[in-house]
Design a protein around this motif. Structure first.
Motif, PDB file in Angstrom:
ATOM      1  N   LEU A  18      51.831  34.898  32.225  1.00 57.37           N
ATOM      2  CA  LEU A  18      51.290  33.771  31.459  1.00 57.37           C
ATOM      3  C   LEU A  18      50.911  32.601  32.360  1.00 57.37           C
ATOM      4  N   HIS A  19      51.320  32.663  33.614  1.00 53.26           N
ATOM      5  CA  HIS A  19      51.081  31.559  34.538  1.00 53.26           C
ATOM      6  C   HIS A  19      49.602  31.533  34.952  1.00 53.26           C
ATOM      7  N   PRO A  20      48.933  30.374  34.896  1.00 53.36           N
ATOM      8  CA  PRO A  20      47.508  30.309  35.260  1.00 53.36           C
ATOM      9  C   PRO A  20      47.228  30.681  36.714  1.00 53.36           C
ATOM     10  N   VAL A  21      48.198  30.490  37.613  1.00 52.96           N
ATOM     11  CA  VAL A  21      47.983  30.839  39.023  1.00 52.96           C
ATOM     12  C   VAL A  21      47.717  32.332  39.173  1.00 52.96           C
ATOM     13  N   PHE A  22      48.291  33.163  38.318  1.00 51.40           N
ATOM     14  CA  PHE A  22      48.062  34.607  38.374  1.00 51.40           C
ATOM     15  C   PHE A  22      46.582  34.923  38.196  1.00 51.40           C
ATOM     16  N   TYR A  23      45.923  34.264  37.269  1.00 52.17           N
ATOM     17  CA  TYR A  23      44.511  34.510  37.003  1.00 52.17           C
ATOM     18  C   TYR A  23      43.617  33.801  38.019  1.00 52.17           C
ATOM     19  N   VAL A  24      44.068  32.653  38.512  1.00 50.53           N
ATOM     20  CA  VAL A  24      43.325  31.958  39.574  1.00 50.53           C
ATOM     21  C   VAL A  24      43.269  32.829  40.832  1.00 50.53           C
ATOM     22  N   LEU A  30      38.125  37.574  44.243  1.00 53.23           N
ATOM     23  CA  LEU A  30      36.786  38.105  44.013  1.00 53.23           C
ATOM     24  C   LEU A  30      35.719  37.203  44.630  1.00 53.23           C
ATOM     25  N   PHE A  31      35.916  35.886  44.538  1.00 49.82           N
ATOM     26  CA  PHE A  31      34.935  34.952  45.093  1.00 49.82           C
ATOM     27  C   PHE A  31      34.911  35.024  46.618  1.00 49.82           C
ATOM     28  N   VAL A  32      36.081  35.105  47.241  1.00 49.98           N
ATOM     29  CA  VAL A  32      36.149  35.233  48.700  1.00 49.98           C
ATOM     30  C   VAL A  32      35.493  36.540  49.139  1.00 49.98           C
ATOM     31  N   GLY A  33      35.718  37.611  48.378  1.00 47.28           N
ATOM     32  CA  GLY A  33      35.075  38.884  48.694  1.00 47.28           C
ATOM     33  C   GLY A  33      33.572  38.806  48.564  1.00 47.28           C
ATOM     34  N   TYR A  34      33.087  38.100  47.545  1.00 47.40           N
ATOM     35  CA  TYR A  34      31.641  37.928  47.353  1.00 47.40           C
ATOM     36  C   TYR A  34      31.015  37.180  48.532  1.00 47.40           C
ATOM     37  N   LEU A  35      31.651  36.109  48.970  1.00 47.88           N
ATOM     38  CA  LEU A  35      31.128  35.339  50.107  1.00 47.88           C
ATOM     39  C   LEU A  35      31.117  36.184  51.381  1.00 47.88           C
ATOM     40  N   ARG A  36      32.159  36.988  51.573  1.00 47.49           N
ATOM     41  CA  ARG A  36      32.217  37.840  52.767  1.00 47.49           C
ATOM     42  C   ARG A  36      31.095  38.876  52.766  1.00 47.49           C
ATOM     43  N   LEU A  94      44.532  23.126  42.475  1.00 44.87           N
ATOM     44  CA  LEU A  94      43.677  22.109  43.097  1.00 44.87           C
ATOM     45  C   LEU A  94      43.227  22.530  44.500  1.00 44.87           C
ATOM     46  N   LEU A  95      44.138  23.063  45.299  1.00 43.19           N
ATOM     47  CA  LEU A  95      43.780  23.497  46.648  1.00 43.19           C
ATOM     48  C   LEU A  95      42.890  24.732  46.619  1.00 43.19           C
ATOM     49  N   SER A  96      43.029  25.563  45.596  1.00 46.19           N
ATOM     50  CA  SER A  96      42.152  26.728  45.448  1.00 46.19           C
ATOM     51  C   SER A  96      40.711  26.299  45.200  1.00 46.19           C
ATOM     52  N   LEU A  97      40.535  25.183  44.493  1.00 44.75           N
ATOM     53  CA  LEU A  97      39.194  24.691  44.178  1.00 44.75           C
ATOM     54  C   LEU A  97      38.439  24.232  45.422  1.00 44.75           C
ATOM     55  N   THR A  98      39.156  23.947  46.517  1.00 45.99           N
ATOM     56  CA  THR A  98      38.484  23.562  47.771  1.00 45.99           C
ATOM     57  C   THR A  98      37.910  24.784  48.491  1.00 45.99           C
ATOM     58  N   PHE A  99      38.370  25.986  48.105  1.00 43.04           N
ATOM     59  CA  PHE A  99      37.975  27.256  48.750  1.00 43.04           C
ATOM     60  C   PHE A  99      38.345  27.287  50.227  1.00 43.04           C
ATOM     61  N   GLN A 100      39.240  26.385  50.651  1.00 41.34           N
ATOM     62  CA  GLN A 100      39.818  26.429  51.986  1.00 41.34           C
ATOM     63  C   GLN A 100      41.107  27.243  51.884  1.00 41.34           C
ATOM     64  N   VAL A 101      40.993  28.532  52.124  1.00 43.12           N
ATOM     65  CA  VAL A 101      42.109  29.445  51.871  1.00 43.12           C
ATOM     66  C   VAL A 101      43.341  29.070  52.688  1.00 43.12           C
ATOM     67  N   PRO A 222      66.436  32.123  34.404  1.00 42.01           N
ATOM     68  CA  PRO A 222      65.631  32.795  35.423  1.00 42.01           C
ATOM     69  C   PRO A 222      64.180  32.950  34.949  1.00 42.01           C
ATOM     70  N   ILE A 223      63.243  32.640  35.823  1.00 50.87           N
ATOM     71  CA  ILE A 223      61.829  32.866  35.515  1.00 50.87           C
ATOM     72  C   ILE A 223      61.133  33.443  36.750  1.00 50.87           C
ATOM     73  N   ALA A 224      60.063  34.167  36.510  1.00 48.51           N
ATOM     74  CA  ALA A 224      59.240  34.709  37.602  1.00 48.51           C
ATOM     75  C   ALA A 224      57.943  33.920  37.658  1.00 48.51           C
ATOM     76  N   ILE A 225      57.610  33.413  38.839  1.00 49.76           N
ATOM     77  CA  ILE A 225      56.385  32.636  39.008  1.00 49.76           C
ATOM     78  C   ILE A 225      55.510  33.281  40.074  1.00 49.76           C
ATOM     79  N   PRO A 226      54.186  33.187  39.944  1.00 48.90           N
ATOM     80  CA  PRO A 226      53.292  33.691  40.989  1.00 48.90           C
ATOM     81  C   PRO A 226      53.110  32.630  42.079  1.00 48.90           C
TER      82      PRO A 226
END
Length: 398
Positions: A18-24, A30-36, A94-101, A222-226
């Motif tokens: 359910l965590h949004p980071v999983f889908y991000v 996929l976007f990094v693969g497309y650029l490559r 937020l850091l993902s949006l910079t595309f600076q991996v 206990p919770i599991a986070i990505p």
């Protein structure tokens, strides 16, 4: 008690999906693969690796490291305030949006979360939606968060060492002297499923001294986070695996120092702040000096007087099956001395059913490589070379 722990754990695992980071992480891969792929097609007119390469590498090794790290955090009883979990997710997105991996390092994500909590402590600041999570913070420094940073930084060092040099992407550029040279770009993204405790809930500690790195709560959930970890490096002065392994060792050493300080921060809180600041500055300095030292070296993938230097090998091609590797030099093809790509393929045409090469390996020794060629296989063996005729294309890439 056992049933309660089991039910709570299963509910916590469900939080991972359910965590949004999983889908991000999926979208970013996929976007990094497309650029490559786009860059590879501009430079070599072909796709070297699949568009889904980064997506396939996202979870397998990260899953293993995540399980081991979860055992460490659960075994030591690291309890993280829910506000920190929220901040880690926000900074990751937020850091993902910079595309600076490279910014997707625990040093920055967890470090910024830690410093934000320190800043918010004692201030009457209303946080929309999650105000209750931030109002529950009862102290400015949480040593458990610094311990988590150290452990995740250690995981980053292991991930870089084990997967950072797998299938880097070759690139062409024009040097300051106007020569076409080759470089390599490694861009990796890993997703770690991390099992941790947050304060509150119905579970109680099974023994008095557990959890060790707690935040004063007797009940927890206990919770599991990505956890998303990224790595990016451009290499021009050496083989990619050598440069990446050297950086992995530096990150690992930094992680050991940070974790040691963070553990003592459980008794001396100021050491937790020192550990976090050291992690952020240290990770940035490793990146800076690694790039600076690499730029001082001569281009490793440049034209050689000994023969034709291999810039890259396309997977699942005859060259790959013959065991040829990037950085090796082909001296002879079918008995003819070759010094450029044109001469290489001219000599290859002498015998379309079989090829025999003399190759200078990384150890400087000459070995013979030969193989029968079959109809329908890659017509250029699957080798990538540096060729002067590609100069204009290289400028276009830049």
């Amino acid at each position: 008690m056992i049933v309660g722990w089991l039910v709570a754990s299963l509910q916590g695992i469900g939080m991972f999906f359910l965590h949004p980071v999983f889908y991000v992480s999926i979208i970013l891969s996929l976007f990094v693969g497309y650029l490559r792929v786009k860059r590879e097609r501009r430079g070599f007119t072909i796709r070297i690796n699949s568009l889904f390469q980064e997506l396939r590498q996202l979870l397998p090794i990260g899953l293993l490291i995540g399980v081991l790290l979860s055992i460490l955090t659960i075994g030591s009883g690291v309890v993280i305030p829910f506000a920190a979990i929220l901040l880690m997710g926000i900074f990751t997105i937020l850091l993902s949006l910079t595309f600076q991996v490279r910014l997707l390092s625990p040093a920055y994500i967890v470090g910024l979360s830690f410093l934000t909590i320190v800043f918010l402590a004692g201030r009457e600041i209303e946080i929309p939606i999650f105000s209750e999570a931030f109002h529950s913070l009862d102290q400015p420094v949480y040593p458990s968060l610094a311990v988590l940073l150290g452990l995740l930084l250690l995981a980053e060092g292991i991930l870089i060492s084990k997967g950072g040099s797998k299938q880097p992407s070759p690139n062409l550029m024009v040097s300051k002297r106007g020569q076409v040279v080759g470089t390599y770009k490694a861009r990796k993204i890993w997703l770690l499923p991390l099992f941790i405790f947050v304060p509150g809930g119905e579970l109680v500690a099974p023994i008095d001294w557990y959890p060790v790195f707690s935040i004063g709560e007797l009940h927890f959930t206990p919770i599991a986070i990505p956890v998303l970890i990224g790595f990016s490096k451009t290499i021009q002065g050496s083989l990619p695996q050598i440069a990446i392994q050297a950086q992995a060792r530096k990150v690992t050493v930094l992680a050991v120092i940070v974790t040691t300080l963070a553990v003592f921060g459980n008794w001396y809180s100021y050491l937790s702040i020192v550990a976090v600041v050291l992690a952020m500055l240290g990770r940035e300095l490793i990146h800076y000096f690694s790039n600076m030292n690499d730029r001082k070296l001569p281009f490793y993938f440049s034209q050689s007087k000994l023969g034709v230097k291999i810039l890259g090998v396309i997977p699942h091609t005859p060259a790959d099956k013959m065991g040829l590797e990037m950085g090796e030099i082909i001296m002879k093809m079918n008995g003819s001395q070759v010094s450029n790509e044109h001469e290489f393929y001219g000599a290859l045409q002498k015998n379309r059913a079989h090829c025999k090469m003399e190759v200078i390996g990384h150890n400087g020794e000459i070995r013979f490589v030969q193989r029968a060629l079959f109809e329908g296989e890659h017509h250029e063996l699957g080798l990538l070379f540096i060729e002067e005729g590609r100069k204009e294309r290289s400028r276009a890439i830049l």
